[in-house]
Enzyme design. Structure first.
Site, PDB file in Angstrom:
ATOM      1  N   LYS A 159      -9.096  -5.097   8.995  1.00 20.06           N
ATOM      2  CA  LYS A 159      -8.309  -5.850   9.973  1.00 20.06           C
ATOM      3  C   LYS A 159      -9.235  -6.265  11.115  1.00 20.06           C
ATOM      4  O   LYS A 159      -9.655  -5.449  11.925  1.00 20.06           O
ATOM      5  CB  LYS A 159      -7.158  -5.008  10.550  1.00 20.06           C
ATOM      6  CG  LYS A 159      -6.212  -5.899  11.366  1.00 20.06           C
ATOM      7  CD  LYS A 159      -5.403  -5.182  12.396  1.00 20.06           C
ATOM      8  CE  LYS A 159      -6.079  -4.962  13.699  1.00 20.06           C
ATOM      9  NZ  LYS A 159      -6.509  -6.170  14.447  1.00 20.06           N
ATOM     10  N   GLU A 234     -15.876   4.717  16.457  1.00 19.51           N
ATOM     11  CA  GLU A 234     -16.907   4.234  17.397  1.00 19.51           C
ATOM     12  C   GLU A 234     -16.169   3.760  18.633  1.00 19.51           C
ATOM     13  O   GLU A 234     -15.529   2.706  18.611  1.00 19.51           O
ATOM     14  CB  GLU A 234     -17.685   3.070  16.771  1.00 19.51           C
ATOM     15  CG  GLU A 234     -18.416   3.397  15.493  1.00 19.51           C
ATOM     16  CD  GLU A 234     -19.502   4.418  15.692  1.00 19.51           C
ATOM     17  OE1 GLU A 234     -20.050   4.523  16.801  1.00 19.51           O
ATOM     18  OE2 GLU A 234     -19.790   5.154  14.725  1.00 19.51           O
ATOM     19  N   CYS A 268     -20.099  -1.592  24.368  1.00 25.00           N
ATOM     20  CA  CYS A 268     -19.805  -0.152  24.446  1.00 25.00           C
ATOM     21  C   CYS A 268     -21.013   0.637  24.923  1.00 25.00           C
ATOM     22  O   CYS A 268     -20.886   1.604  25.664  1.00 25.00           O
ATOM     23  CB  CYS A 268     -19.382   0.340  23.074  1.00 25.00           C
ATOM     24  SG  CYS A 268     -20.573  -0.122  21.793  1.00 25.00           S
ATOM     25  N   GLU A 369     -14.568   3.310  31.718  1.00 27.98           N
ATOM     26  CA  GLU A 369     -15.263   2.160  31.145  1.00 27.98           C
ATOM     27  C   GLU A 369     -14.599   0.891  31.679  1.00 27.98           C
ATOM     28  O   GLU A 369     -13.397   0.696  31.515  1.00 27.98           O
ATOM     29  CB  GLU A 369     -15.117   2.217  29.614  1.00 27.98           C
ATOM     30  CG  GLU A 369     -15.945   1.183  28.902  1.00 27.98           C
ATOM     31  CD  GLU A 369     -15.702   1.186  27.403  1.00 27.98           C
ATOM     32  OE1 GLU A 369     -14.528   1.240  26.981  1.00 27.98           O
ATOM     33  OE2 GLU A 369     -16.680   1.122  26.647  1.00 27.98           O
TER      34      GLU A 369
END
Ligand code: NAD
Length: 469
Positions: A159, A234, A268, A369
């Site tokens: 996906k 991840e 990231c 983040e």
């Protein structure tokens, strides 16, 4: 292969202009069920094919992607807001490069047969892999997750991110021309809470390979606990750049800013916390202000720009709120701040690249983040405190260490709790494993360790004597 589009419901917006440039497919949960069943049925035969046979499909896919590179770059520039050279080098070329070395690494992992006493220990394909990708590297995550799964003899249902799907779906169209055996590769489009959630909740899925945010990663683990499906996650990071007292600031500081603002600040592994000794703070702030002052922000296709927009209206709101919070909470602004950069068009999602200094370890901006071009500087006294500060986060994805010599940097790197540590500006290596300590993830992707996650280990115990029945 199931393309899985039942409606074109999701608008794709060019972040440089605010214009709608396409739509993303939204599949029904019925299509997801169908795709997983097809993958499951195809698995038995596909697992018995040779790595070399599987590799032929991927080589052809790589050739098709390379032949279409210019078109893929154009789609990436428009959907992600990256300048063309950046889109080519870091998105499209990296997607093509990720196919290299996969066959030899798969041979190595699957060929790892071991004798242990009377037992033969072998590795086999894991089965059905469900892969879900994030929007920040949408093309190369699709290519690398899909290719890694099938080269290891698994079947796959992918996906892609629904936010930035255009280049990824073009790669899927090229893949469809290869005529993989029915059911081996399946792609379903759609939103995370509907299609993504339906995909991870399938009993027939053997491995979930997910790249995205920490919160969604945790939600996936909760769902997968029902079937005890293996998850390779991840997730995000709040990554430190540790500038040791012996480091050369001329080398370190431009590289830290380049990392923080790479992909318009949406990576990231970006270095978003700069850790420096108090005695060098004033010099570091002055140099950082000058480097950030030279950044030219604007639409991806404008000439001379070095930073594009953030990716969506939602991301623009999020990054702007973090910058405003930093200001309101009294942090010292070294560069940038709230508001729009000078001269950018009104409709695009632009923020000012921003640097805050002396950010305490317990401040939100030192822990959360942001996923935008925002750097925080953190000060400390002595190397031990630097290491402690670098590790003072629930994340553990990447870090960088800068020192007068590489050996000193490596000694400190060994004490940093992160899955990847760059020392003195070493380049990213696509074929080494990536992944996180702590809440940055579970397992590894890329490299031998990443491929091993997509296999199962089996011990076959022989009778102790040859004539025992
Ligand atoms: P996200 O978590 O919002 O979405 C990622 C994917 O998960 C999308 O395809 C989305 O549709 C899907 N999803 C959302 N909810 C779901 C659910 N309940 N069940 C199943 N699937 C669901 O992340 P994003 O905004 O696309 O990407 C940004 C995040 O990804 C950042 O946190 C970034 O750090 C992380 N990221 C990590 C890496 C890495 O290698 N560690 C690489 C790139 C991005």
């Amino acid at each position: 292969m199931i393309a899985g589009a039942v409606s074109d419901a999701i608008e794709v917006v060019n972040p440089s202009t605010g214009e709608v440039i396409g739509h993303a497919a939204e599949a029904s949960s019925h299509v997801v069920d169908h795709a997983v069943r097809a993958a499951s049925r195809a698995g038995r035969d596909w697992a018995t094919t040779a790595v070399a046979e599987r590799a032929e499909y991927l080589t052809k896919w790589g050739e098709k992607l390379a032949a279409e590179a210019d078109a893929l770059v154009d789609l990436t520039v428009d959907e992600l807001g990256l300048p063309p050279a950046v889109a080519r080098n870091t998105q499209v070329n990296r997607a093509i490069d990720s196919l290299k070395h996969l066959p030899e690494m798969a041979e190595t992992i699957l060929g790892q047969q071991r004798e242990v006493g009377n037992s033969l220990v072998v590795r086999e394909p894991a089965g059905v892999v469900a892969a879900i990708t994030a929007w920040n590297f949408p093309l190369n995550m699709l290519v690398s997750k899909l290719a890694s799964a099938v080269i290891m003899g698994n079947t796959v249902v992918v996906k892609p991110s629904e936010i930035k799907p255009l280049a990824a779906w073009r790669a899927v169209e090229l893949l469809a021309e290869l005529e993989f055996p029915r059911g081996v590769v399946n792609v379903v489009g759609g939103r995370g809470p509907t299609v993504g959630a339906a995909l991870v909740d399938q009993t027939a899925v053997d491995v979930i390979s997910f790249t995205g945010s920490r919160d969604v990663g945790k939600a996936i683990v909760a769902v997968s606990s029902r079937t005890l499906t293996r998850c390779v996650l991840e997730l995000g990071g709040k990554n430190a750049a540790v500038i040791l007292p012996s480091a050369d600031l001329d080398e370190a500081l431009p590289a830290v800013i380049a990392s923080c603002f790479f992909n318009n600040g949406q990576v990231c592994g970006a270095q978003t916390r700069l850790v420096v000794e108090r005695s060098r703070l004033a010099e570091v702030e002055e140099r950082i202000a000058s480097i950030v002052g030279a950044v030219v922000t604007g639409p991806a296709r404008a000439s001379g720009i070095t930073l594009g927009p953030v990716v969506s209206a939602a991301q623009h709101r999020r990054v702007s709120e973090f910058i405003a919070y930093g200001e309101q909470s009294g942090l010292r602004v070294v560069a940038g701040g709230s508001g729009r950069p000078a001269g950018v068009p009104d409709a695009g999602f632009f923020v000012r690249p921003t640097v805050f200094s002396e950010v305490p370890p317990d401040h939100r901006l030192a822990n959360e983040e942001i996923f935008g071009p925002v750097l925080v500087i953190q000060v400390c006294d002595g190397v031990e405190e630097m290491i402690e500060l670098a590790n003072a986060t629930r994340y553990g994805l990447t870090a960088s260490v800068w020192a007068g010599d590489v050996d000193e940097a490596i000694r400190v790197a060994r004490r940093i709790q992160a899955g990847q540590v760059v020392v003195n500006g070493g380049p990213f290596n696509l074929h080494a494993p990536i992944g996180g300590f702590k809440e940055s993830g579970i397992g590894r992707e890329h490299g031998l360790e990443g491929l091993a996650e997509l296999s199962e280990v089996k011990s076959i115990h022989r009778p102790l004597t040859q004539n025992t029945k």
